[in-house]
Design a protein around this motif. Structure first.
Motif, PDB file in Angstrom:
ATOM      1  N   PHE A 290       0.818  -1.212   0.000  1.00 21.36           N
ATOM      2  CA  PHE A 290       0.000   0.000   0.000  1.00 21.36           C
ATOM      3  C   PHE A 290       0.852   1.262   0.000  1.00 21.36           C
ATOM      4  O   PHE A 290       0.637   2.168  -0.808  1.00 21.36           O
ATOM      5  CB  PHE A 290      -0.929   0.007   1.213  1.00 21.36           C
TER       6      PHE A 290
ATOM      7  N   PHE B  90       0.637   4.306  -2.702  1.00 23.17           N
ATOM      8  CA  PHE B  90      -0.106   5.482  -2.232  1.00 23.17           C
ATOM      9  C   PHE B  90       0.772   6.729  -2.279  1.00 23.17           C
ATOM     10  O   PHE B  90       0.310   7.812  -2.656  1.00 23.17           O
ATOM     11  CB  PHE B  90      -0.606   5.233  -0.815  1.00 23.17           C
TER      12      PHE B  90
ATOM     13  N   SER C 272      -4.120   7.546  -3.993  1.00 23.99           N
ATOM     14  CA  SER C 272      -5.114   6.500  -3.758  1.00 23.99           C
ATOM     15  C   SER C 272      -5.793   6.050  -5.037  1.00 23.99           C
ATOM     16  O   SER C 272      -6.403   4.978  -5.085  1.00 23.99           O
ATOM     17  CB  SER C 272      -6.172   6.996  -2.765  1.00 23.99           C
ATOM     18  N   GLU C 273      -5.708   6.856  -6.114  1.00 25.44           N
ATOM     19  CA  GLU C 273      -6.286   6.453  -7.392  1.00 25.44           C
ATOM     20  C   GLU C 273      -5.419   5.419  -8.108  1.00 25.44           C
ATOM     21  O   GLU C 273      -5.855   4.821  -9.097  1.00 25.44           O
ATOM     22  CB  GLU C 273      -6.460   7.680  -8.291  1.00 25.44           C
ATOM     23  N   ALA C 274      -4.185   5.206  -7.612  1.00 28.19           N
ATOM     24  CA  ALA C 274      -3.290   4.162  -8.145  1.00 28.19           C
ATOM     25  C   ALA C 274      -3.154   4.278  -9.658  1.00 28.19           C
ATOM     26  O   ALA C 274      -3.343   3.311 -10.398  1.00 28.19           O
ATOM     27  CB  ALA C 274      -3.781   2.779  -7.745  1.00 28.19           C
TER      28      ALA C 274
ATOM     29  N   TYR D 164      -5.459   3.278 -13.071  1.00 26.43           N
ATOM     30  CA  TYR D 164      -5.526   2.151 -12.120  1.00 26.43           C
ATOM     31  C   TYR D 164      -4.548   1.030 -12.467  1.00 26.43           C
ATOM     32  O   TYR D 164      -4.753  -0.120 -12.094  1.00 26.43           O
ATOM     33  CB  TYR D 164      -6.946   1.587 -12.045  1.00 26.43           C
TER      34      TYR D 164
ATOM     35  N   ASP E 170      -3.148  -0.291  -9.232  1.00 23.58           N
ATOM     36  CA  ASP E 170      -4.138  -0.514  -8.177  1.00 23.58           C
ATOM     37  C   ASP E 170      -3.950  -1.898  -7.559  1.00 23.58           C
ATOM     38  O   ASP E 170      -3.820  -2.904  -8.263  1.00 23.58           O
ATOM     39  CB  ASP E 170      -5.544  -0.396  -8.757  1.00 23.58           C
TER      40      ASP E 170
ATOM     41  N   THR F 288      -4.955  -0.170  -1.942  1.00 22.81           N
ATOM     42  CA  THR F 288      -5.453   1.117  -2.428  1.00 22.81           C
ATOM     43  C   THR F 288      -6.945   1.048  -2.742  1.00 22.81           C
ATOM     44  O   THR F 288      -7.677   2.027  -2.550  1.00 22.81           O
ATOM     45  CB  THR F 288      -4.672   1.553  -3.681  1.00 22.81           C
TER      46      THR F 288
ATOM     47  N   TYR G 168      -8.701   1.461   0.508  1.00 22.57           N
ATOM     48  CA  TYR G 168      -8.644   2.849   0.977  1.00 22.57           C
ATOM     49  C   TYR G 168      -9.679   3.705   0.263  1.00 22.57           C
ATOM     50  O   TYR G 168     -10.387   4.501   0.893  1.00 22.57           O
ATOM     51  CB  TYR G 168      -7.235   3.409   0.749  1.00 22.57           C
ATOM     52  N   ARG G 169      -9.759   3.573  -1.063  1.00 18.82           N
ATOM     53  CA  ARG G 169     -10.738   4.363  -1.807  1.00 18.82           C
ATOM     54  C   ARG G 169     -12.166   3.999  -1.418  1.00 18.82           C
ATOM     55  O   ARG G 169     -13.040   4.852  -1.316  1.00 18.82           O
ATOM     56  CB  ARG G 169     -10.563   4.144  -3.319  1.00 18.82           C
TER      57      ARG G 169
END
Length: 325
Positions: free
Chosen positions: A254, A258, A263-265, A269, A272, A276, A279-280
């Motif tokens: 993570f 991050f 957080s959008e990785a 994505y 992702d 993450t 978290y989102r």
């Protein structure tokens, strides 16, 4: 009849009563008093949050107000079967699997190879040990900050160096490319953590009795034979330990993603992972909205279900292949 005089002269022996002091009872259960601080901390910060998370996963709850909308297994079914949740889940799970496969191959085979070279007492081996283990002492926040600077596509050290040596075509936006971001982050993670398996394997190799190696040398065994027939089998227990820790760490990835991608990785994505995505889902942020604490708790529980069986199997194998010198 018994003579009364005999009773007076030869009284019956009386067994003395055993004195049970209060201290003996305390000593018997003293280990509980010593374990109590650790048990309290474990219960407050590990057990209670985990049980609460499992209970929360059966509710639809935004995190505000009473948790009274029971939905059963609906949160789990969303991740497994319903769009767009299933797409996000399987994509993130696939990225975690990729992280694990690359980490396990590099950590075990490359780490074992490096530790074997360091165990040969080559010149400067102490410096090499320090260089390999030093990144592991840095926090991930520092590692992400430093590599983020070096990988900057405009003025980063890596791209500028590639341009100066005539490799302009390789000066890429490393963290901004959909196909390069995840491999680069995996490489940064390996640079940070590889010192630990090297140290473990090195300690295991040093503990191998020299008499085994000397006997093999006397019998005319080559270095390859010594490694494959003696060293490698004796390294099975630390290999299993590294495999378990790598598996847990890979599915708990993570921080680096991050810190480097948010957080959008991103991008799109492509980095992702389950961490993450959780978290989102639970907390939102960076332009996303929180879908629900209950849905996030179900994802966390599924991560636990993935990790624990593998860990238990590894512990069983660890006991089965344990080597006694």
């Amino acid at each position: 009849m018994t003579n009364p005089l005999e009773l007076e002269t030869n009284p019956m022996p009386v067994k003395p009563l055993k004195k049970r002091s209060l201290g003996s009872g305390i000593k018997k259960y003293a280990f509980l008093l010593m374990l109590m601080p650790a048990l309290i901390l474990y219960g407050l910060f590990i057990l209670y949050p985990f049980v609460s998370s499992v209970i929360m996963s059966f509710f639809e709850w935004s995190g505000i107000g009473p948790m009274d909308h029971f939905v059963g297994l609906d949160n789990y079914m969303k991740w497994l079967t319903e769009e767009p949740f299933s797409t996000m889940f399987y994509r993130a799970l696939g990225h975690n699997v990729i992280v694990f496969v690359i980490n396990i191959i590099i950590s075990i085979f490359f780490g074992m190879f490096i530790s074997y070279l360091l165990s040969q007492k080559i010149r400067g081996s102490g410096i090499y040990k320090t260089l390999f283990f030093m990144p592991h002492t840095l926090s991930l926040a520092v590692v992400a900050f430093l590599w983020g600077l070096m990988l900057n596509p405009q003025w980063g050290v890596i791209n500028n160096l590639l341009k100066k040596i005539g490799l302009d075509q390789f000066a890429l936006p490393w963290l901004g490319g959909e196909h390069t971001a995840l491999p680069v982050i995996i490489g940064i993670g390996l640079w940070h953590s590889l010192g630990f398996p090297i140290l473990v394997f090195l300690a295991a190799m040093i503990s191998i009795p020299k008499s085994l190696i000397e006997a093999a040398v006397v019998d005319g065994a080559s270095s390859f034979k010594i490694f494959t027939k003696i060293v490698f089998p004796l390294l099975l227990p630390p290999m299993l330990t590294i495999a378990v820790l790598t598996f847990i760490g890979s599915f708990g990835t993570f921080e680096l993603i991050f810190l480097l991608e948010g957080s959008e990785a991103g991008p799109f994505y492509s980095t992702d992972v389950l961490g993450t995505l959780f978290y989102r889902t639970a907390f939102g942020g960076m332009g996303s909205t929180a879908t629900g604490m209950g849905l996030g708790a179900s994802l966390a529980t599924m991560m636990f279900i993935i990790v624990i069986p593998v860990s238990l199997i590894a512990v069983y194998l660890q006991k089965k292949f344990d080597v006694k010198y």
